[in-house]
Every structure is written in C-alpha cells, then in structure tokens.
Write an enzyme that holds these catalytic residues in place. Structure first.
Site, PDB file in Angstrom:
ATOM      1  N   TYR A 158      40.013  39.326  43.258  1.00  0.00           N
ATOM      2  CA  TYR A 158      42.062  40.138  43.133  1.00  0.00           C
ATOM      3  C   TYR A 158      41.593  41.814  43.387  1.00  0.00           C
ATOM      4  O   TYR A 158      42.923  41.602  44.147  1.00  0.00           O
ATOM      5  CB  TYR A 158      41.517  40.920  41.389  1.00  0.00           C
ATOM      6  CG  TYR A 158      42.493  41.746  41.152  1.00  0.00           C
ATOM      7  CD1 TYR A 158      44.329  41.010  41.300  1.00  0.00           C
ATOM      8  CD2 TYR A 158      42.605  42.784  40.189  1.00  0.00           C
ATOM      9  CE1 TYR A 158      45.277  41.983  40.397  1.00  0.00           C
ATOM     10  CE2 TYR A 158      43.082  43.258  40.236  1.00  0.00           C
ATOM     11  CZ  TYR A 158      44.719  42.402  39.965  1.00  0.00           C
ATOM     12  OH  TYR A 158      45.755  43.421  39.973  1.00  0.00           O
ATOM     13  N   SER A 195      46.412  48.068  42.859  1.00  0.00           N
ATOM     14  CA  SER A 195      45.251  48.223  41.324  1.00  0.00           C
ATOM     15  C   SER A 195      44.160  48.855  41.712  1.00  0.00           C
ATOM     16  O   SER A 195      44.107  49.275  42.615  1.00  0.00           O
ATOM     17  CB  SER A 195      44.788  46.881  40.827  1.00  0.00           C
ATOM     18  OG  SER A 195      44.212  46.693  40.150  1.00  0.00           O
TER      19      SER A 195
END
Length: 404
Positions: free
Chosen positions: A232, A219
């Site tokens: 995250y 990501s």
C-alpha cells in the site's frame, strides 16, 4: 521595568504589520483565536529572551508569528458557480462524504462507484440533487475508464471540468514485504497508481482548458515506512511523486495540484473487520511453508491484532478530509499538501528530524509493536544469527524456492 531588546521588538513589529495587513484585507478577524495566538506569542517571547541569543530569539518569534497568522487567515475562496468535478471511489468513505458536500455547495458532481446499486450509491442518489451523476467504474478495467472519460467530456462540454478528485484506492493486505505476494503489490499499484495516472492523463485536456484543479488522496504510508504496509505504501509513494511531477509540469497551464495525506479515519473499509480477518486467513493459507515456519502463525496473528487495534483508534469524523479536499478545489491559492487529522505534525517532525533509530521505534510503537519471528527466537531450530551468515555466506544445500 526592563525594555525589550531590539530583536524582540523587531519581531513584534513584523507580526503587527502582517496582522494589520490581513485585517485590512478582511483575511483576519478580531476575536478569541487572535487573542489566544497573541498570548502564546507573548509567552514564547518571554521564553526566547531568557533561553536564546537575541538574533535566534528574533528568528523564532518572527517565524512563529508568521506561521500562526497564516493559519488564522481566512483563505479566499473562489465562487462555485457552475463548476463540475469528477470524484472517484464514491461508494463509501471520503469519496461519498466529499460528493455529498460538493453537491450541497452547488457543484456539478460526477461520482464514480464500483456498483451503481451499492448502499453508498443508493444513498447518494437519494440525498443529493439531480446535478449529481453516478458513473460505474472499476479502475482496473480500461473499458470502464474509457466510458467515464467519454461521458465526462460530453457532459462538461458547456461548463468545462474544473476539478478531478482522485480518491479511489485500496489496501489489500497487512504483512511484512516478504510475506506479501507480488500480486498484492501489483493490485495496489494497478488501482492506486496506474488507475489514478490513467484518469488524470485522460482528463488533462479538460483541466488544462479550465486551468482547474487535481486533488489526490494519498497517505502518510507513502512518506514513511509503516510496518506491514509495504504494498500500500509503495503505491501511495508513487502516486504522490507523480502528483508532484504534474504540479511542476502543469504550472504554466494554471492547473494546481494538491495531495491529501490524511491520518487514520474510520471509513467503511476501516470498520469492516471481517474483511481483514478473511485476508489474514487467505495469507496463512497461501503462504509458502518455509516462510510460515520462519515467521510463525503467531507472528501473523500479532500483526493482524495490532493493526485492528490501530484501526479501532481511527477518527470517526471525516469532515477534516472533506474540508481539505474542498479547500484544494476552491482556495485561490491551494496548498500543495494537506495533512488532516490529529498527530500528523508530530509524526512528520519525528520522521524528518530525529535519528533513524528513533523514527523506526516511534512508528513501531505508534502502529505495530515489534514481535520476534519464530526462527529468531532463542532455542528455536534453524535459528540463524548475523554472525553465522557472515561466516558462511555461501548457498545452503536444498531446493531453491524459485525452482518450484
């Protein structure tokens, strides 16, 4: 009529030679995309001649032409034949869409799911060929991982394992790093990093034997400090660095490693607004009183609302990510990094080349706009300024939060 300065002519000669070579190798087609690219290069040439010194114009035009032709080139693909690929996290989203696409191309797909009776698993079982095998696996359970590794070794004994797609991942909470429990960081690392590490290490003997591919979905949050995604983003940064390390170490074995850095796409997890509301309520219920007073419930509500608004703008078509994963598996020379989705080029340019203050403001305006915590608002009791802290650096009386 003025003649072009020699640097411009040299750049065009380089571009023409590259285009001719690609045409002869059938990597490039004559058509509107090529014509549009040449028109844009001509406009760029006109600007460069008027705004830049000759050598700078040469460099800009030649580099731009080279990049444009590279983008237009049809990438050579390997035949699918009897290749087998294992994909993690196929209950929904990128994993499910990739499993369907690779099965349609003729791959032997081993698709792991959390629940063999989930809607995604049932959909794969109904619409895919008998070649696709569904395997139940929770990346936090070593027994599940061991069972999948053993099945994969036995099932690919004749064909070999060509690829591993590390797609499974999770994002549990939206909140400042201070507001996020340490258990949230551990949970994200357990799935996004350690689960990926264990699967990759377990399958490396098969992948080394086939000189295969490792494709990992990461990501942009692992590259940039997105507000409120510390747990995250940290796990995604760790797994991206791990894959870069594997890429270097596995080069002598012929194993190619790619990382996919997608924009925000509308997967099932993104569309499930109820889960984000539930997690916000859990955060509010379990937050220490001191932190809740310092930040304020309205601060957390603002973060959640901004995050949900960002998710509402997510891209509905997952095909760019599926195409990137497929290219990483089949391209003769896959890229180390893929950035599917709109706007990522501008985002990375700002992150790498603009001053730190501008980078921070861009991420805040793009993702979550600033909101002042309660304790820092004028007139609030307990307001502590930086000057106060500098004048009184010692500990304040009262119980230590770690003594509870």
């Amino acid at each position: 009529m003025e003649s072009w300065p020699w640097p411009s002519g040299g750049a065009w000669l380089l571009v023409a030679a590259r285009a001719l070579l690609q045409l002869l190798r059938a990597d490039l087609r004559l058509g509107r995309p090529l014509l549009a690219a040449l028109t844009l290069l001509a406009a760029l040439d006109w600007l460069c001649q008027r705004l830049l010194p000759p050598l700078a114009a040469l460099a800009v035009l030649a580099a731009t032409g080279w990049i444009v032709l590279s983008r237009l080139a049809r990438r050579q693909r390997l035949p699918v034949a009897t290749r087998a690929v294992l994909i993690t996290g196929c209950d929904s989203g990128f994993g499910k869409a990739t499993a369907k696409n690779l099965d349609a191309l003729g791959f032997t797909v081993l698709a792991t799911v959390l629940d063999l009776n989930s809607p995604g698993a049932l959909e794969l079982r109904a619409c895919c060929s008998p070649r696709l095998k569904l395997l139940q696996m929770d990346l936090t359970k070593p027994a599940d991982i061991s069972r999948v590794l053993e099945f994969t070794k036995a099932h690919t004994a004749s064909t070999g394992l060509w690829g591993l797609v590390n797609n499974a991942g999770q994002n549990i909470l939206v909140g400042d790093a201070e507001l996020s429990p340490v258990s949230t960081f551990r949970s994200c690392m357990e799935v996004n990093f350690f689960g990926t590490l264990e699967m990759t290490k377990g399958l490396l003997p098969l992948l080394r034997h086939s000189s295969g591919r490792i494709v990992t979905v990461s990501s942009p949050a692992g590259d940039m400090p997105f507000p409120c995604l510390a747990a995250y983003g940290t796990s995604k940064a760790a797994v991206a660095l791990l894959m870069d390390t594997f890429s270097c170490e596995l080069l002598p074995w012929g194993v190619k490693v790619s990382v996919i850095q997608p924009a925000c796409f509308k997967t099932e997890a993104v569309k499930d607004m109820d889960q984000w509301e539930e997690r916000k309520q859990q955060l509010l219920a379990n937050l220490p009183r001191e932190l809740l007073q310092a930040y304020g419930e309205d601060y957390i509500e603002h973060l959640n609302g901004q995050f949900l608004h960002c998710l509402s703008q997510a891209l509905p078509d997952l095909s760019p990510v599926v195409d990137a994963i497929t290219d990483a598996l089949l391209a003769a020379q896959p890229r180390r990094r893929y950035y599917p989705g709109h706007g990522l080029g501008l985002m990375y340019f700002i992150h790498y080349y603009l001053p730190e203050g501008l980078r921070r403001r861009f991420l805040q305006s793009f993702f979550i706009s600033p909101y002042v915590p309660r304790a820092l608002r004028p007139g609030q009791p307990g307001l502590t300024s930086a000057r106060d802290v500098a004048q009184d650096p010692g500990p304040k009386p009262g119980p230590s939060p770690t003594a509870q």
